[in-house]
Design a protein around this motif. Structure first.
Motif, PDB file in Angstrom:
ATOM      1  N   VAL A 120      -3.583  22.618 -41.393  1.00  0.00           N
ATOM      2  CA  VAL A 120      -4.767  23.242 -40.810  1.00  0.00           C
ATOM      3  C   VAL A 120      -4.444  23.654 -39.379  1.00  0.00           C
ATOM      4  N   VAL A 121      -4.761  24.875 -39.036  1.00  0.00           N
ATOM      5  CA  VAL A 121      -4.578  25.353 -37.671  1.00  0.00           C
ATOM      6  C   VAL A 121      -5.949  25.743 -37.130  1.00  0.00           C
ATOM      7  N   LYS A 122      -6.324  25.128 -36.037  1.00  0.00           N
ATOM      8  CA  LYS A 122      -7.621  25.433 -35.436  1.00  0.00           C
ATOM      9  C   LYS A 122      -7.476  26.611 -34.470  1.00  0.00           C
ATOM     10  N   PRO A 123      -8.523  27.427 -34.331  1.00  0.00           N
ATOM     11  CA  PRO A 123      -8.456  28.557 -33.401  1.00  0.00           C
ATOM     12  C   PRO A 123      -8.163  28.135 -31.961  1.00  0.00           C
ATOM     13  N   SER A 124      -8.628  26.958 -31.550  1.00  0.00           N
ATOM     14  CA  SER A 124      -8.381  26.508 -30.175  1.00  0.00           C
ATOM     15  C   SER A 124      -6.884  26.268 -29.935  1.00  0.00           C
ATOM     16  N   ILE A 125      -6.162  25.798 -30.950  1.00  0.00           N
ATOM     17  CA  ILE A 125      -4.723  25.573 -30.808  1.00  0.00           C
ATOM     18  C   ILE A 125      -3.998  26.907 -30.637  1.00  0.00           C
ATOM     19  N   ILE A 126      -4.413  27.899 -31.406  1.00  0.00           N
ATOM     20  CA  ILE A 126      -3.804  29.228 -31.288  1.00  0.00           C
ATOM     21  C   ILE A 126      -4.042  29.805 -29.898  1.00  0.00           C
ATOM     22  N   ARG A 127      -5.236  29.625 -29.365  1.00  0.00           N
ATOM     23  CA  ARG A 127      -5.547  30.130 -28.019  1.00  0.00           C
ATOM     24  C   ARG A 127      -4.680  29.456 -26.969  1.00  0.00           C
ATOM     25  N   VAL A 128      -4.468  28.163 -27.078  1.00  0.00           N
ATOM     26  CA  VAL A 128      -3.651  27.432 -26.106  1.00  0.00           C
ATOM     27  C   VAL A 128      -2.202  27.911 -26.162  1.00  0.00           C
ATOM     28  N   VAL A 129      -1.665  28.074 -27.361  1.00  0.00           N
ATOM     29  CA  VAL A 129      -0.281  28.531 -27.501  1.00  0.00           C
ATOM     30  C   VAL A 129      -0.125  29.934 -26.934  1.00  0.00           C
ATOM     31  N   LEU A 130      -1.064  30.823 -27.245  1.00  0.00           N
ATOM     32  CA  LEU A 130      -0.997  32.183 -26.717  1.00  0.00           C
ATOM     33  C   LEU A 130      -1.135  32.199 -25.194  1.00  0.00           C
ATOM     34  N   ALA A 131      -1.989  31.337 -24.646  1.00  0.00           N
ATOM     35  CA  ALA A 131      -2.153  31.269 -23.195  1.00  0.00           C
ATOM     36  C   ALA A 131      -0.861  30.794 -22.529  1.00  0.00           C
ATOM     37  N   CYS A 132      -0.191  29.812 -23.122  1.00  0.00           N
ATOM     38  CA  CYS A 132       1.079  29.331 -22.570  1.00  0.00           C
ATOM     39  C   CYS A 132       2.136  30.425 -22.604  1.00  0.00           C
ATOM     40  N   CYS A 133       2.216  31.143 -23.732  1.00  0.00           N
ATOM     41  CA  CYS A 133       3.195  32.235 -23.841  1.00  0.00           C
ATOM     42  C   CYS A 133       2.899  33.337 -22.831  1.00  0.00           C
ATOM     43  N   PHE A 134       1.642  33.679 -22.681  1.00  0.00           N
ATOM     44  CA  PHE A 134       1.257  34.732 -21.753  1.00  0.00           C
ATOM     45  C   PHE A 134       1.546  34.331 -20.306  1.00  0.00           C
ATOM     46  N   SER A 135       1.269  33.070 -19.965  1.00  0.00           N
ATOM     47  CA  SER A 135       1.514  32.622 -18.594  1.00  0.00           C
ATOM     48  C   SER A 135       3.014  32.643 -18.277  1.00  0.00           C
TER      49      SER A 135
END
Length: 117
Positions: A92-107
């Motif tokens: 199971v992948v929660k949307p909040s986990i995806i947002r955190v990973v994308l935020a880390c990659c973007f930063s």
């Protein structure tokens, strides 16, 4: 907005379809021809799990039939823990986990673009 039930359009839960003898053989021949699966013998210490066909109608907004869909569903309720299977896993992948990973990659991407090492 007008709901389907107000227009008299309802989704039936179960469809009863009389499959003749030739249809399962046709499905099996098509699957064998496409090399989707191969028929193997059942081990002597295992029991087979039954299955059934589930049919569904996809409808257009006006209620007319868009397409017919069918899928083969295993009757998992007949399995016994420890005999037919030993463990289950449901990723199971929660949307909040995806947002955190994308935020880390973007930063990290912005950090490198600015020129900081």
């Amino acid at each position: 907005m007008v709901m389907r039930s107000k227009n008299g359009i309802f989704k039936p839960k179960v469809y009863l379809v009389d499959l003749n003898v030739e249809e399962p053989n046709t499905f099996q021949k098509a699957l064998m021809k496409n090399k989707t699966w191969s028929l193997v013998s059942l081990p002597s210490n295992k029991t087979s799990v039954g299955c059934r066909w589930v049919f569904k109608l996809k409808r257009n907004p006006d209620g007319s039939v868009s397409r017919y869909k069918a899928r083969l569903v295993a009757k998992g309720y007949s399995q016994v823990l420890g005999f037919d299977f030993s463990e289950t896993f449901n990723p199971v992948v929660k949307p909040s986990i995806i947002r955190v990973v994308l935020a880390c990659c973007f930063s990290k991407l912005v950090y490198k673009a600015v020129g900081c090492q």
